[in-house]
Design an enzyme around this catalytic site. Structure first.
Site, mmCIF file in Angstrom:
data_model
loop_
_atom_site.group_PDB
_atom_site.id
_atom_site.type_symbol
_atom_site.label_atom_id
_atom_site.label_comp_id
_atom_site.label_asym_id
_atom_site.label_seq_id
_atom_site.Cartn_x
_atom_site.Cartn_y
_atom_site.Cartn_z
ATOM 1 N N ASP A 209 14.214 97.867 70.850
ATOM 2 C CA ASP A 209 13.459 98.955 70.871
ATOM 3 C C ASP A 209 12.334 98.757 72.023
ATOM 4 O O ASP A 209 12.274 99.841 72.873
ATOM 5 C CB ASP A 209 12.624 99.293 69.659
ATOM 6 C CG ASP A 209 13.442 99.693 68.233
ATOM 7 O OD1 ASP A 209 14.417 100.376 68.759
ATOM 8 O OD2 ASP A 209 12.952 99.410 67.512
ATOM 9 N N GLY B 243 4.769 99.274 62.428
ATOM 10 C CA GLY B 243 5.974 98.739 62.922
ATOM 11 C C GLY B 243 6.497 99.474 64.399
ATOM 12 O O GLY B 243 6.810 98.216 65.084
ATOM 13 N N LYS C 269 14.737 97.465 58.785
ATOM 14 C CA LYS C 269 14.333 96.569 59.624
ATOM 15 C C LYS C 269 13.735 95.105 59.537
ATOM 16 O O LYS C 269 13.994 94.222 60.132
ATOM 17 C CB LYS C 269 13.672 97.265 60.960
ATOM 18 C CG LYS C 269 14.541 98.275 61.662
ATOM 19 C CD LYS C 269 13.543 98.864 62.952
ATOM 20 C CE LYS C 269 14.477 100.221 63.521
ATOM 21 N NZ LYS C 269 13.518 100.532 64.511
ATOM 22 N N SER D 174 21.475 109.989 61.931
ATOM 23 C CA SER D 174 21.533 108.961 62.979
ATOM 24 C C SER D 174 22.619 109.529 64.234
ATOM 25 O O SER D 174 23.544 109.824 64.058
ATOM 26 C CB SER D 174 22.117 107.719 62.577
ATOM 27 O OG SER D 174 22.203 106.764 63.710
ATOM 28 N N THR E 249 -6.863 103.008 61.201
ATOM 29 C CA THR E 249 -7.415 101.693 60.497
ATOM 30 C C THR E 249 -7.554 100.616 61.692
ATOM 31 O O THR E 249 -6.574 100.095 61.975
ATOM 32 C CB THR E 249 -6.209 101.194 59.586
ATOM 33 O OG1 THR E 249 -5.714 102.180 58.728
ATOM 34 C CG2 THR E 249 -6.686 100.204 58.685
ATOM 35 N N VAL E 250 -8.694 100.305 61.905
ATOM 36 C CA VAL E 250 -9.155 99.596 63.169
ATOM 37 C C VAL E 250 -8.488 98.238 62.896
ATOM 38 O O VAL E 250 -8.214 97.309 63.811
ATOM 39 C CB VAL E 250 -10.845 99.769 63.281
ATOM 40 C CG1 VAL E 250 -11.198 98.808 64.382
ATOM 41 C CG2 VAL E 250 -10.951 101.021 63.479
ATOM 42 N N TYR F 265 11.195 111.866 69.164
ATOM 43 C CA TYR F 265 11.653 112.764 70.063
ATOM 44 C C TYR F 265 11.895 114.287 68.975
ATOM 45 O O TYR F 265 12.054 114.014 67.868
ATOM 46 C CB TYR F 265 12.745 112.536 70.791
ATOM 47 C CG TYR F 265 14.006 112.113 69.889
ATOM 48 C CD1 TYR F 265 13.869 110.788 69.450
ATOM 49 C CD2 TYR F 265 15.062 113.114 69.472
ATOM 50 C CE1 TYR F 265 15.338 110.276 68.410
ATOM 51 C CE2 TYR F 265 15.915 112.614 68.617
ATOM 52 C CZ TYR F 265 15.964 111.526 68.201
ATOM 53 O OH TYR F 265 17.075 111.176 67.160
HETATM 54 P P1 ATR Z 1 6.282 103.030 61.846
HETATM 55 O O1 ATR Z 1 6.697 101.647 61.349
HETATM 56 O O2 ATR Z 1 6.791 104.228 62.094
HETATM 57 O O3 ATR Z 1 5.132 102.481 63.153
HETATM 58 P P2 ATR Z 1 3.917 102.666 59.931
HETATM 59 O O4 ATR Z 1 4.035 101.043 59.930
HETATM 60 O O5 ATR Z 1 3.806 103.158 58.725
HETATM 61 O O6 ATR Z 1 5.251 103.229 60.437
HETATM 62 O O7 ATR Z 1 2.830 102.974 60.714
HETATM 63 C C1 ATR Z 1 2.426 104.192 61.085
HETATM 64 C C2 ATR Z 1 1.284 104.222 62.271
HETATM 65 O O8 ATR Z 1 1.153 105.511 62.424
HETATM 66 C C3 ATR Z 1 0.135 103.636 61.763
HETATM 67 O O9 ATR Z 1 -0.444 103.041 62.871
HETATM 68 C C4 ATR Z 1 -0.882 104.761 61.122
HETATM 69 O O10 ATR Z 1 -2.115 104.617 61.196
HETATM 70 P P3 ATR Z 1 -2.718 103.817 60.046
HETATM 71 O O11 ATR Z 1 -2.567 102.215 60.184
HETATM 72 O O12 ATR Z 1 -4.270 104.049 60.057
HETATM 73 O O13 ATR Z 1 -2.140 104.259 58.906
HETATM 74 C C5 ATR Z 1 -0.545 105.905 62.282
HETATM 75 N N1 ATR Z 1 -0.581 107.147 61.772
HETATM 76 C C6 ATR Z 1 0.238 107.922 60.897
HETATM 77 N N2 ATR Z 1 -0.469 109.272 60.703
HETATM 78 C C7 ATR Z 1 -1.336 109.066 61.547
HETATM 79 C C8 ATR Z 1 -2.195 110.168 61.995
HETATM 80 N N3 ATR Z 1 -2.216 111.365 61.483
HETATM 81 N N4 ATR Z 1 -3.147 109.763 62.879
HETATM 82 C C9 ATR Z 1 -3.361 108.842 63.494
HETATM 83 N N5 ATR Z 1 -2.412 107.755 62.913
HETATM 84 C C10 ATR Z 1 -1.473 108.080 62.216
#
Ligand code: ATR
Length: 272
Positions: free
Chosen positions: A101, A128, A65, A14, A151-152, A216
């Site tokens: 954020d 998140g 969080k 961090s 995931t729509v 980043y």
């Molecule tokens: P975070 O807290 O970082 O948002 P999360 O809640 O696990 O982590 O969400 C990850 C997001 O990245 C989700 O929207 C995920 O899509 P899904 O809901 O369909 O799983 C998206 N994501 C992760 N890998 C991806 C990829 N290779 N292509 C497109 N979307 C991706």
């Protein structure tokens, strides 16, 4: 001396201690800021112990969080909407939970001269990270906000949830049905970690678009590189990292530190 922490697991990488000590030095403010590795099953216990020691506040990073959101006594409206807390302030025996954020993102977009007002905005992802930034973006009055996700159903339900605070149209959909160009595309998926760019149809990003990756890295993330290959202006989330920290500092100390110099310094150090 007032004591602050960043709590996470893992937490050793961090940059928060560095950032907050830099802010304190630049403002001639005296405080201590340390990172603390919290066992996965001991988040609440750790915070209760810090309360007994009369700490002043902490930042919270993965994976705590949502737990921080649940244990806060009071939530700011933006933390409530985000469903997650990245900043706790211990104030008068109460734990105040905030989420800086989204404001960090909005402030950094301002630094980059990207306007939100009247813009057609696309948010990629519905997890998140996306939930954490959408309300402050909507507060700056875009003309439209679309959430696209693999995931729509998650995009649709997040859009419905965020519609309650929107003055514009907020819609959720899959990547394949996106149409038209967007002024600003924000990547809130975790796909840059695995070097994958979300599958965007042609024409969504063009040379007059702006793109922002919440992730980043020392070199362009795959998403930033993709956006630049379309001629767009693109930034990664280093500026947002510093700006969300400045917002936490403001909540704790009542003063907002300057961010520009630190963002440039961190960028130089990362590239060494
Ligand atoms: P975070 O807290 O970082 O948002 P999360 O809640 O696990 O982590 O969400 C990850 C997001 O990245 C989700 O929207 C995920 O899509 P899904 O809901 O369909 O799983 C998206 N994501 C992760 N890998 C991806 C990829 N290779 N292509 C497109 N979307 C991706």
């Amino acid at each position: 001396m007032d004591r602050y922490y960043v709590l996470g697991n893992p937490v050793e990488h961090s940059k928060s201690p560095y950032i907050h000590r830099f802010f304190a030095d630049s403002l001639n403010d005296e405080l201590s800021y340390e990172s603390r590795l919290v066992p996965l099953d001991a988040f609440e216990q750790t915070v209760r112990q810090l309360m007994k020691e009369n700490f002043s506040g902490c930042n919270i990073t993965v994976p705590f969080k949502e737990q921080a959101y649940r244990i806060a006594d009071v939530l700011t409206p933006r933390a409530d909407l985000a469903g997650a807390v990245n900043t706790l302030k211990y104030d008068d025996g109460r734990l105040v939970g905030d989420n800086t954020d989204g404001e960090g993102l909005v402030q950094d977009l301002q630094r980059c001269d990207v306007s939100i007002e009247g813009a057609r905005i696309l948010v990629l992802g519905a997890g998140g990270a996306a939930r954490g930034i959408i309300a402050p973006v909507l507060a700056r009055k875009p003309s439209e906000l679309v959430i696209a996700n693999r995931t729509v159903s998650k995009a649709e339900s997040l859009a419905e949830y965020m519609s309650s605070v929107a003055e514009c149209d907020v819609r959720g959909m899959g990547f394949d049905v996106l149409s038209g160009r967007f002024d600003l595309i924000i990547n809130a998926t975790s796909s840059s970690i695995t070097n994958v760019v979300p599958p965007l149809p042609e024409g969504v990003i063009d040379s007059s678009s702006c793109a922002y990756d919440l992730m980043y890295a020392p070199v362009d993330t795959v998403f930033v590189a993709y956006a630049k290959s379309k001629g767009a202006k693109a930034w990664d989330g280093l500026g947002m990292l510093v700006s969300q920290a400045a917002e936490s500092y403001l909540l704790w100390r009542g003063v907002k530190p300057q961010t520009e110099e630190l963002i440039m310094k961190l960028r130089r150090e990362m590239q060494k």
